[in-house]
Design an enzyme around this catalytic site. Sequence first.
Site, short mmCIF file in Angstrom:
data_model
loop_
_atom_site.label_atom_id
_atom_site.label_comp_id
_atom_site.label_asym_id
_atom_site.label_seq_id
_atom_site.Cartn_x
_atom_site.Cartn_y
_atom_site.Cartn_z
N HIS A 29 -7.35 -7.78 -8.13
CA HIS A 29 -7.71 -8.70 -7.04
C HIS A 29 -8.05 -7.84 -5.82
CE1 HIS A 29 -5.45 -11.21 -9.82
NE2 HIS A 29 -5.97 -12.27 -9.24
N HIS A 56 0.82 -1.22 0.00
CA HIS A 56 0.00 0.00 0.00
C HIS A 56 0.86 1.28 0.00
CE1 HIS A 56 -3.40 -2.72 1.66
NE2 HIS A 56 -3.33 -2.77 0.34
N ASP A 108 -2.66 -8.27 -7.52
CA ASP A 108 -2.39 -8.73 -6.15
C ASP A 108 -3.12 -10.06 -5.90
OD1 ASP A 108 -1.76 -8.83 -3.46
OD2 ASP A 108 -3.33 -7.42 -2.87
N GLU A 111 -13.20 -8.98 -8.35
CA GLU A 111 -13.18 -9.90 -7.21
C GLU A 111 -14.02 -11.11 -7.57
OE1 GLU A 111 -11.48 -10.23 -4.23
OE2 GLU A 111 -12.61 -12.10 -4.25
N SER A 127 -6.74 -2.21 -0.67
CA SER A 127 -6.39 -1.41 -1.85
C SER A 127 -7.60 -0.67 -2.45
CB SER A 127 -5.69 -2.27 -2.90
OG SER A 127 -6.42 -3.45 -3.16
#
Length: 289
Positions: free
Chosen positions: A42, A19, A171, A122, A104
């Site tokens: 992701h 981050h 990610d 997602e 995120s």
Amino acid sequence: MFSYRHAFHAGSHADILKHLILIHLVEYLQEKPGALTIVDTHAGAGIYSLKDGFAAISKEAEGGIVRLLKYIEAGNPIPESIQHYLEIIQSENTQEELALYPGSPFILANLLRPQDRLKLFELHPKEIDILRHNINQLKQSKQIDVYAEDSFSRLKGLLPPPSRRGLVLIDPSYEDKQDYRHLETAMEEALQRFATGCYAIWYPGLSRREAAALPDRMKKIATHHKRSWLHTELRVENAPGERRLQASGMFIINPPWTLEANLLQALPILIKALGVDSGAKFVLKSFEA
Ligand code: SAM
């Protein structure tokens, strides 16, 4: 598949590294007024409670953000980039005590300017519902699209973004061993369509073959496309066995020129603040095409 829930890892040392870099990338790209499209392939659930649920069980934040805050409370100095990262994390909390850790999607939403767009992917059937609910609460929700789709196959369809200014955070959970292979294919396709985009890839610092080989695989792809890259890894511990994650890394393709100097300040402090044993160390390498 689908046993991974990011809440277990919210606020961990790996989240801090990821981050911190993400914020730097967004803010560098926002130095120009043109619209920026950000893809978070992701996304996870968006924001996590550190006080109950999975995060309270795993207590990973205690070795991450909580440990970092204690280091600062003890009067140790930190660079501006870490201070800025902490302000963004704190801004999601109404109390001074840290109860929520933004993932995120929330960090990115927080940074959006009116002209920017955020695309979130997602796949987890529970996480997607929580993510949608969380995003709907945000004032920036009209700038955000949420897709319940496989981002590895869908990413290329979003590239290049209309404004030709884009950042992609990749990610994966690497829960499925195929993620390593899917990542390579997705990166090849992405660079063919949008070579000038900025790509930030997270990976776990594990001894398993696919994870250990990932930085070299990414270097090969970046070099093939004549792209600059930066590779960094933060190891907080070097104990036998890998029951908990002791290291993580980020591989950035087309990094801003400012990133390396920024990390040169931040990484030694993260080692001091988060290091558990004498095996704590960082890697920072880059190549300019
Ligand atoms: N990026 C988040 C953050 O920094 O807060 C954490 C994301 S977590 C490491 C990875 C997420 O990707 C999980 O919630 C998982 O369900 C989801 N996922 C796994 N495979 C996916 C795929 N092929 N496409 C989209 N999402 C996927």
